[in-house]
Design an enzyme around this catalytic site. Structure first.
Site, PDB file in Angstrom:
ATOM      1  N   HIS A 148       0.699  -1.117  -0.021  1.00  0.00           N
ATOM      2  CA  HIS A 148      -0.137   0.109  -0.054  1.00  0.00           C
ATOM      3  C   HIS A 148       0.821   1.175   0.051  1.00  0.00           C
ATOM      4  O   HIS A 148       1.752   1.299   0.650  1.00  0.00           O
ATOM      5  CB  HIS A 148      -0.848   0.077   1.251  1.00  0.00           C
ATOM      6  CG  HIS A 148      -2.070   0.788   1.219  1.00  0.00           C
ATOM      7  ND1 HIS A 148      -2.041   2.352   1.340  1.00  0.00           N
ATOM      8  CD2 HIS A 148      -3.347   0.912   0.623  1.00  0.00           C
ATOM      9  CE1 HIS A 148      -3.328   2.815   1.121  1.00  0.00           C
ATOM     10  NE2 HIS A 148      -3.975   1.960   0.781  1.00  0.00           N
TER      11      HIS A 148
ATOM     12  N   ASP B 262      -7.760  -5.263   0.095  1.00  0.00           N
ATOM     13  CA  ASP B 262      -8.405  -6.308  -0.938  1.00  0.00           C
ATOM     14  C   ASP B 262      -8.091  -7.755  -0.540  1.00  0.00           C
ATOM     15  O   ASP B 262      -8.547  -8.530  -1.432  1.00  0.00           O
ATOM     16  CB  ASP B 262      -8.035  -5.786  -2.191  1.00  0.00           C
ATOM     17  CG  ASP B 262      -8.788  -4.612  -2.684  1.00  0.00           C
ATOM     18  OD1 ASP B 262     -10.099  -4.433  -2.168  1.00  0.00           O
ATOM     19  OD2 ASP B 262      -8.164  -3.526  -3.321  1.00  0.00           O
TER      20      ASP B 262
HETATM   21  N1  ACO Z   1       4.310  -7.610  -4.892  1.00  0.00           N
HETATM   22  C1  ACO Z   1       5.354  -7.710  -4.959  1.00  0.00           C
HETATM   23  N2  ACO Z   1       6.278  -6.444  -4.821  1.00  0.00           N
HETATM   24  C2  ACO Z   1       5.672  -5.272  -4.590  1.00  0.00           C
HETATM   25  C3  ACO Z   1       4.214  -5.347  -4.353  1.00  0.00           C
HETATM   26  C4  ACO Z   1       3.464  -6.637  -4.424  1.00  0.00           C
HETATM   27  N3  ACO Z   1       2.410  -6.622  -4.185  1.00  0.00           N
HETATM   28  N4  ACO Z   1       3.922  -4.168  -3.878  1.00  0.00           N
HETATM   29  C5  ACO Z   1       4.904  -3.316  -3.736  1.00  0.00           C
HETATM   30  N5  ACO Z   1       5.973  -4.103  -4.543  1.00  0.00           N
HETATM   31  C6  ACO Z   1       7.482  -3.714  -4.619  1.00  0.00           C
HETATM   32  C7  ACO Z   1       7.579  -2.815  -5.810  1.00  0.00           C
HETATM   33  O1  ACO Z   1       8.268  -3.749  -6.853  1.00  0.00           O
HETATM   34  C8  ACO Z   1       8.722  -1.937  -5.298  1.00  0.00           C
HETATM   35  O2  ACO Z   1      10.155  -2.502  -5.282  1.00  0.00           O
HETATM   36  P1  ACO Z   1      11.284  -1.774  -5.757  1.00  0.00           P
HETATM   37  O3  ACO Z   1      11.540  -0.821  -4.551  1.00  0.00           O
HETATM   38  O4  ACO Z   1      12.343  -2.862  -5.292  1.00  0.00           O
HETATM   39  O5  ACO Z   1      11.019  -1.123  -7.116  1.00  0.00           O
HETATM   40  C9  ACO Z   1       8.335  -1.619  -3.825  1.00  0.00           C
HETATM   41  O6  ACO Z   1       7.638  -2.647  -3.571  1.00  0.00           O
HETATM   42  C10 ACO Z   1       7.475  -0.457  -3.879  1.00  0.00           C
HETATM   43  O7  ACO Z   1       6.319  -0.491  -4.626  1.00  0.00           O
HETATM   44  P2  ACO Z   1       5.866   0.672  -5.378  1.00  0.00           P
HETATM   45  O8  ACO Z   1       4.878   0.008  -6.545  1.00  0.00           O
HETATM   46  O9  ACO Z   1       6.795   1.612  -5.911  1.00  0.00           O
HETATM   47  O10 ACO Z   1       4.701   1.312  -4.417  1.00  0.00           O
HETATM   48  P3  ACO Z   1       3.475   2.088  -4.691  1.00  0.00           P
HETATM   49  O11 ACO Z   1       3.230   2.835  -3.328  1.00  0.00           O
HETATM   50  O12 ACO Z   1       3.708   3.066  -5.586  1.00  0.00           O
HETATM   51  O13 ACO Z   1       2.395   1.220  -5.062  1.00  0.00           O
HETATM   52  C11 ACO Z   1       0.616  -0.637  -4.535  1.00  0.00           C
HETATM   53  C12 ACO Z   1       1.450   0.664  -3.907  1.00  0.00           C
HETATM   54  C13 ACO Z   1       0.018  -0.014  -6.002  1.00  0.00           C
HETATM   55  C14 ACO Z   1      -0.466  -0.922  -3.875  1.00  0.00           C
HETATM   56  C15 ACO Z   1       1.521  -1.685  -4.959  1.00  0.00           C
HETATM   57  O14 ACO Z   1       1.871  -2.152  -3.459  1.00  0.00           O
HETATM   58  C16 ACO Z   1       0.772  -2.830  -5.626  1.00  0.00           C
HETATM   59  O15 ACO Z   1       0.666  -2.826  -7.099  1.00  0.00           O
HETATM   60  N6  ACO Z   1       0.041  -3.891  -4.846  1.00  0.00           N
HETATM   61  C17 ACO Z   1      -0.525  -4.961  -5.589  1.00  0.00           C
HETATM   62  C18 ACO Z   1      -2.006  -4.166  -5.975  1.00  0.00           C
HETATM   63  C19 ACO Z   1      -2.814  -4.174  -4.932  1.00  0.00           C
HETATM   64  O16 ACO Z   1      -2.912  -5.074  -4.016  1.00  0.00           O
HETATM   65  N7  ACO Z   1      -3.639  -2.960  -5.005  1.00  0.00           N
HETATM   66  C20 ACO Z   1      -4.807  -2.507  -3.875  1.00  0.00           C
HETATM   67  C21 ACO Z   1      -4.047  -1.480  -3.012  1.00  0.00           C
HETATM   68  S1  ACO Z   1      -5.239  -1.159  -1.904  1.00  0.00           S
HETATM   69  C22 ACO Z   1      -6.467  -0.102  -2.574  1.00  0.00           C
HETATM   70  O17 ACO Z   1      -6.163   0.449  -3.510  1.00  0.00           O
HETATM   71  C23 ACO Z   1      -7.805  -0.414  -2.332  1.00  0.00           C
END
Ligand code: ACO
Length: 455
Positions: free
Chosen positions: A332, A390
């Protein structure tokens, strides 16, 4: 990127301004920005009631000729708001100051909706009157039902929801004067009351069953279950456990400050666009798998994993930089400790499955095992990735026999009140301006047009 930021730009903390009361926000100090040329600008530091201060950079361009740059808005506050507060480090979520755990335990979705819209919990009379108002707005204009005849039988319900909510701007355009508080109220009531009816109509199209009109003697969630699952040919008994579970899920989804879909609603609405269109834009933003679409993606992922023996393979894929796969329902932008909604939903999933006599659901066991493996994995620990709202909601929807494609629609019903509250807050703010970010341009510099024959 072609520009390198100047290393000589200094950002220092200066104590220039005395405490000045600016409505709800306070300025206490200023950040002094000194450009490479030596021009000084004092940027006011604003404090809210709780949470980090913000630096007001509004005059930066005028005084220093530079923009701030923050793709994804990681460090940017886009507005002042008194609706919802999140502390991502502590795992705190409060609506109008009330912790979500307390609301989940003691309140109802309609009471929370009133709270979000009006700022205070209702008295018994206010709640009765609000409930009655919502019940009397549940029907759709018959013409609106005709839209569903134009969609293909397998159209995704989120696409239908967005399109039909957008069509409300056609039905309610002349009578929607955003400067009129009464119109703003009616707009909020219509959105809250009609979204379940539109959602159920979309589901009925997918199933080939006849549309069921709302029954206003039923409460909000009972009515939704009735419109989803009843058929004209036989009586339908509403399961109170299912209605209760939906009500709780809607409380947990009701608002989440400046998330992607809410910011979309605010941005679309900031131009003075019809607010029903702004809500339709929010629904479209919610649909993405990085946002509300994750609940559907989680169930698809669990189905793909299939068996506990495959968990390590999928966790390895999620960690692999060369593999685009992510563990859906994990991570998140704001929560870096735990998502309080996920904790409530996980406990609730357990109880709901037990009460519905489905406690042996292999999908729930698989989800819990996956959570366990990920939470003990260095990659997820280091990056502070925890289950989000979620991760477990889909397990409950599945137990309630709501199809996977409807999961994000259910999220949208709950979040609709948050979007509406934010639109109302934005539009009532006399200082609000059109949202219009700037950019770092990296395209070609000026060049002359070349006639087609010479290219
Ligand atoms: N699985 C594996 N790696 C992940 C995940 C994941 N679910 N989420 C983040 N990471 C990693 C990224 O690859 C990144 O790694 P890096 O630093 O080596 O590049 C690091 O963690 C940071 O991730 P970002 O994408 O930069 O974080 P951001 O804050 O932009 O994104 C998000 C947050 C979109 C929720 C992300 O964690 C994700 O895609 N999660 C999966 C989708 C999800 O569950 N979305 C629902 C969110 S809750 C809602 O909106 C209701």
């Amino acid at each position: 990127m072609k520009r390198v930021p100047s290393a000589s730009t200094a950002l220092g903390y200066a104590h220039t301004a005395n405490q000045i009361n600016l409505g709800k926000k306070m300025t206490k100090d200023a950040f002094r920005l000194i450009s490479p040329g030596g021009t000084e600008t004092d940027l006011p530091v604003l404090s809210g009631t709780v949470g980090p201060d913000v630096i007001d950079v509004g005059k930066l361009y005028k005084e220093q000729g530079v923009f701030t740059y923050d793709p994804g808005y990681v460090s940017t506050g886009s507005c002042e708001s008194d609706i919802t507060y999140i502390d991502g480090e502590q795992g705190i979520l409060m609506y109008r100051g009330y912790p979500v755990e307390q609301l989940a335990e003691h309140s109802s979705f309609l009471e929370v909706s009133y709270l979000l819209l009006h700022g205070e919990l209702p008295t018994a009379d206010q709640l009765r009157s609000f409930d009655k108002t919502i019940r009397t707005h549940t029907m759709l204009n018959e013409g609106m039902l005709n839209f569903f005849k134009g969609f293909r039988y397998d159209a995704h319900p989120m696409a239908m929801l967005s399109a039909v909510v957008g069509s409300m701007s056609a039905y309610y355009h002349k009578e929607m004067d955003a400067s009129n508080p009464e119109h703003r109220d009616i707009f909020a009531h219509r959105i809250l009351a009609k979204l379940p009816t539109i959602a159920a109509a979309a589901y009925k199209l997918n199933t080939g069953q006849p549309f069921m009109y709302p029954q206003n003697d039923l409460n909000y969630c009972e009515n939704l279950l009735h419109m989803l699952f009843a058929v004209p040919a036989e009586p339908y008994e509403i399961d109170p456990i299912a209605a209760e579970a939906l009500d709780l899920l809607f409380i947990l989804h009701a608002d989440h400050e400046q998330n992607c879909s809410t910011s979309t609603v605010r941005m679309a609405g900031s131009s003075g666009a019809n607010p029903y269109s702004a809500i339709a834009a929010g629904i479209s933003a919610l649909w993405g798998p990085a946002h509300g679409g994750a609940n559907e993606a989680v169930l698809n992922m669990l189905e793909e994993i299939g068996d506990a023996s495959q968990i390590h393979r999928f966790v390895a894929k999620a960690k692999d930089k060369n593999d685009p796969f992510r563990l859906m329902g994990f991570g998140h932008r704001v929560y870096k400790n735990f998502d309080p909604r996920a904790t409530i939903i996980r406990d609730m999933a357990h109880k709901v499955l037990e009460k519905l006599g489905r406690s042996d659901t292999p999908m729930f066991d698989l989800a819990r095992e996956l959570e366990h493996v990920a939470l003990n994995d260095d990659y997820f620990i280091e990056k502070k990735l925890y289950p989000n709202v979620d991760f477990y909601s889909g397990i409950i929807y599945r137990a309630l026999e709501i199809p996977t494609s409807m999961f994000t629609v259910m999220f949208a019903i709950g979040r609709s009140v948050g979007w509406t509250a934010h639109w109302r807050e934005m539009i009532s703010d006399p200082t609000a301006r059109i949202s219009r970010p700037r950019q770092l341009y990296t395209g070609p510099t000026q060049r002359d047009y070349v006639p087609i024959a010479k290219r």
